[in-house]
Design a protein around this motif. Sequence first.
Motif, PDB file in Angstrom:
ATOM      1  N   UNK A 135       0.777  -1.091  -0.092  1.00 42.51           N
ATOM      2  CA  UNK A 135      -0.172   0.005   0.030  1.00 42.51           C
ATOM      3  C   UNK A 135       0.892   1.220  -0.048  1.00 42.51           C
ATOM      4  N   UNK A 136       0.546   2.000  -0.819  1.00 46.83           N
ATOM      5  CA  UNK A 136       1.272   3.650  -0.760  1.00 46.83           C
ATOM      6  C   UNK A 136       0.482   4.431  -0.063  1.00 46.83           C
ATOM      7  N   UNK A 137       0.732   4.759   1.073  1.00 47.30           N
ATOM      8  CA  UNK A 137      -0.116   5.652   1.865  1.00 47.30           C
ATOM      9  C   UNK A 137       0.611   7.176   1.732  1.00 47.30           C
ATOM     10  N   UNK A 138      -0.459   8.010   1.535  1.00 46.86           N
ATOM     11  CA  UNK A 138      -0.157   9.428   1.490  1.00 46.86           C
ATOM     12  C   UNK A 138      -0.980  10.388   2.084  1.00 46.86           C
ATOM     13  N   UNK A 139      -0.635  11.418   2.591  1.00 52.43           N
ATOM     14  CA  UNK A 139      -1.515  12.502   3.029  1.00 52.43           C
ATOM     15  C   UNK A 139      -1.248  13.860   2.676  1.00 52.43           C
ATOM     16  N   UNK A 140      -1.929  14.826   2.200  1.00 53.51           N
ATOM     17  CA  UNK A 140      -1.755  16.107   1.526  1.00 53.51           C
ATOM     18  C   UNK A 140      -1.489  17.014   2.537  1.00 53.51           C
ATOM     19  N   UNK A 141      -2.039  17.075   3.858  1.00 55.62           N
ATOM     20  CA  UNK A 141      -2.072  18.177   4.879  1.00 55.62           C
ATOM     21  C   UNK A 141      -2.098  19.324   4.170  1.00 55.62           C
ATOM     22  N   UNK A 142      -1.274  20.523   4.418  1.00 58.04           N
ATOM     23  CA  UNK A 142      -1.834  21.572   4.025  1.00 58.04           C
ATOM     24  C   UNK A 142      -1.604  21.987   2.500  1.00 58.04           C
ATOM     25  N   UNK A 143      -0.689  21.558   1.981  1.00 56.86           N
ATOM     26  CA  UNK A 143      -0.175  22.009   0.594  1.00 56.86           C
ATOM     27  C   UNK A 143       0.079  20.738  -0.463  1.00 56.86           C
ATOM     28  N   UNK A 144      -0.242  19.639  -0.076  1.00 60.10           N
ATOM     29  CA  UNK A 144       0.085  18.664  -1.097  1.00 60.10           C
ATOM     30  C   UNK A 144      -1.181  18.210  -1.956  1.00 60.10           C
TER      31      UNK A 144
END
Length: 275
Positions: A62-71
């Motif tokens: 699994x490729x896990x990602x999170x954008x937060x403020x600027x992604x």
Amino acid sequence: MPEGDTVWHSAHRLHAALAARVLTRSDLRVPRFATADLTGRTVLEVAPRGKHFLARIEGGLTLHSHLRMEGSWRIFAPGQRWTGGPDHQIRAILGNSEHTAVGYRLPVLELIRTADESSVVGHLGPDLLGPDWDPQEAVRRLTSDPSRPLGEALLDQRNLAGIGNVYKAELCFLARATPWLPVGELPDEVPLRLVSTAHRLLEANKHRPDRRTTTARATGAALNTPGQERLYVYGRERRPCPRCGNRIRRAEPQGQQDRVSYWCPSCQTGPPPPD
């Protein structure tokens, strides 16, 4: 930071572009996973979980990602110019014969075993747009600390996953409570109504390019809101409150409340922001 409906929409666009297709290009531009090569593997699905992206890939990865403020994740057709920022801000590239997904400014990007997904999303509360949505459990978590300010409790993804600062402000307005009112001081019937309204609003907005909360169905009462207004209080400081006409105010981040807040001091009950 994107709200849960924005993440849901982005994840489903990624799913449409990548799922059931073999990766012909893979480039993870973070030191820990720079040597990982996913080419030749099939993307099984891209699923949102609150504000997280879980791209599940053949072979139990699994490729896990999170954008937060600027992604952001952007999708491009073959030959299309990439427009999302300079090349040095690219953190991930996943491509197949029809589409290329490019992740810009991703503050969280990690390759994990699919069996270990709980290590990155297991702490989250019921997902407002997920198959596990459980309003009773959301209420239990939201009210577990009666002394906690409502705004903080709504933003805590461990209570219910998907609410960001826009929905925090709008939900407090609809509940007629300031963001600093302790959760335990809400009338007994309000928490369930609050989480049900949150679920209804995110469901209504997950396909919309422009988020709207100013709907009679969401409020259960008629408000004097001009037709062009999409939000009740968020971003509308110094403008008239749609309920009472007094000016909406903005409070800068202070203490644990690390986001700006918008509220009507006349028709939202509860304490003002701390000095």
